[in-house]
Design an enzyme around this catalytic site. Structure first.
Site, mmCIF file in Angstrom:
data_model
loop_
_atom_site.group_PDB
_atom_site.id
_atom_site.type_symbol
_atom_site.label_atom_id
_atom_site.label_comp_id
_atom_site.label_asym_id
_atom_site.label_seq_id
_atom_site.Cartn_x
_atom_site.Cartn_y
_atom_site.Cartn_z
ATOM 1 N N THR A 1 0.544 -1.291 -0.282
ATOM 2 C CA THR A 1 -0.376 0.096 0.006
ATOM 3 C C THR A 1 0.781 1.282 0.018
ATOM 4 O O THR A 1 2.130 0.582 0.733
ATOM 5 C CB THR A 1 -0.434 0.097 1.129
ATOM 6 O OG1 THR A 1 -2.132 1.405 1.234
ATOM 7 C CG2 THR A 1 0.200 -0.080 2.471
ATOM 8 N N HIS B 1 2.106 -11.464 14.230
ATOM 9 C CA HIS B 1 3.029 -11.722 15.416
ATOM 10 C C HIS B 1 2.809 -13.450 15.324
ATOM 11 O O HIS B 1 3.767 -14.170 15.698
ATOM 12 C CB HIS B 1 3.081 -11.468 16.353
ATOM 13 C CG HIS B 1 4.270 -11.181 17.113
ATOM 14 N ND1 HIS B 1 5.916 -11.989 16.698
ATOM 15 C CD2 HIS B 1 5.361 -10.860 18.178
ATOM 16 C CE1 HIS B 1 7.121 -12.613 17.634
ATOM 17 N NE2 HIS B 1 6.439 -11.172 17.885
#
Length: 431
Positions: free
Chosen positions: A349, A402
């Site tokens: 992006t 994560h």
């Protein structure tokens, strides 16, 4: 009399909102003609008629939520355009029949007036409530009218609170006594929407796509263990290379050499070294993808969409630039199809196009990584020989899940992208 229904749209799409009717009652249509534009979670699609004939009834209005299988209009294959198949204004005998029938109707109306007046009052009350807090499909609204059920008293079994025809039937049989003890947390959002202000405000209904984006982003933050790591990249060599090669590149490939092809190729190179960034979680399994379908975020009037460059690793720089350009045009012109948006493995992006210096991009689930580009700013940089030079610098942001990606690998991944971008000649050779 045949019915026009919402067809199967795509595997992940079961409902939408009527954006615009392309025909009106009395119009003649051919089989396959588009009759309505439907706004779904991702793209707008046209619903075509399965029959040839005249539209005799429009069941769902613009702005109504509909789902696959819902009837949205009725069509008469033997009807004539511009009016009812049974009526002919130029026929005198038909006019006479109309006069006779109107007299009979008038006498019937005298008898039924009290009942009709009572029913209209009930319907008015129901509509006023239905247009407020209640979310219901057109089929459910119609069923409620037939049974004389107040939709605000119906308990929805849908987790999103949408009332369906079976909920109305259940209410008619007395299966909704628990409505009064409905948890307050469902009412509170509706109540907050109705907050009155002392100063002027404007209330604008959120589009289905905007609602989906909002829900999707919240879900991502609730489900993923999202972290963001940052770095900066010196754009000097890329800018010099573009300046040197842009004319010959344009003549040879008939497409401009932009920044996105460099970033796409750098991301692919880094993904090959750190495959966990090109994966997703499915249940208790970690799916490592061996292909590189790179999503490129594009801003449109209705919100952000992420069309996908398929097999970007197999394209050269010109191929990447051409595909990104084509997808961007389709997004702006609202011509994207479902297949253009499905199956990306990693997203890029570019907030820098709007002047953003630094941001934390949100994951595009089920992907586990997204790279954020930002504005290029000239800054004084200390060079290896301790000299100070003005360099065009860009901050990069990598958001990652994560649960799959360790912090060490995320940092190394972003450093690898930085190295590839700062030495674009090697990138061109590898690309």
């Amino acid at each position: 009399m045949n019915e026009i229904k919402i067809p199967e749209l795509a595997e992940s799409i079961t409902e939408g909102t009527i954006a615009e009717w392309l025909v009106k009652k009395g119009d003649k249509v051919e089989k396959g003609d588009p009759v309505v534009e439907l706004e779904t979670d991702k793209v707008n699609v046209e619903v075509n008629s399965d029959y040839a004939g005249v539209i005799t009834e429009v069941v769902a209005e613009e702005g109504d939520d509909v789902e696959v299988g819902d009837v949205i209009a009725k069509i008469d294959e033997n009807g004539e355009a511009g009016g009812d198949a049974s009526a002919d204004d130029s026929n005198e005998s038909s006019e006479q029949k109309s006069e006779d029938s109107s007299k009979e109707e008038a006498s019937d109306k005298k008898e039924e007036a009290p009942k009709k007046e009572e029913k209209e009052i009930e319907n008015t009350k129901e509509e006023s409530k239905d247009n407020g807090d209640v979310i219901a499909s057109p089929a459910a609204r119609k069923r409620a009218r037939e049974l004389g059920i107040d939709l605000s008293s119906v308990q929805a079994r849908d987790p999103l609170g949408r009332i369906r025809p079976e909920d109305v039937d259940s209410a008619a049989k007395g299966g909704n006594e628990q409505k009064e003890s409905k948890p307050k947390k469902k009412e509170e959002p509706a109540q907050s929407e109705k907050t009155e202000f002392d100063k002027p405000v404007e209330r604008v209904k959120m589009s289905r796509r905007r609602q989906t984006i909002a829900n999707h982003l919240v879900e991502v933050q609730q489900e993923a263990a999202m972290l963001t790591t940052f770095n900066e990249v010196d754009m000097t060599n890329i800018m010099k290379l573009r300046s040197k090669r842009k004319e010959s590149f344009m003549k040879k490939h008939d497409v401009k050499l932009g920044f996105m092809s460099f970033f796409t190729k750098a991301v692919i190179g880094a993904l090959k070294e750190f495959p966990h960034l090109n994966a997703e979680i499915q249940g208790k399994e970690l799916v490592l993808k061996k292909f590189y379908d790179i999503g490129i975020a594009v801003s449109t009037e209705e919100g952000l969409v992420v069309p996908v460059v398929r097999d970007a690793d197999r394209l050269d720089f010109a191929g990447v630039e051409r595909e990104i350009g084509n997808l961007g045009k389709k997004a702006v012109n609202k011509e994207l199809k479902m297949e253009d948006l499905q199956g990306g493995t990693f997203t890029i992006t570019n907030g820098g196009t709007f002047g953003s210096m630094l941001s934390t991009p949100i994951l595009n689930a089920p992907q586990v990584g997204i790279l954020g580009m930002h504005n290029i700013q000239k800054r004084a940089m200390v060079m290896p020989d301790d000299s100070i030079e003005v360099r065009p610098m860009m901050y990069l942001a990598l958001s990652y899940d994560h649960r799959i990606v360790d912090g060490k690998d995320a940092v190394k991944f972003l450093v690898r992208i930085k190295e590839l971008l700062e030495d674009p000649y090697d990138l061109l050779l590898e690309g």
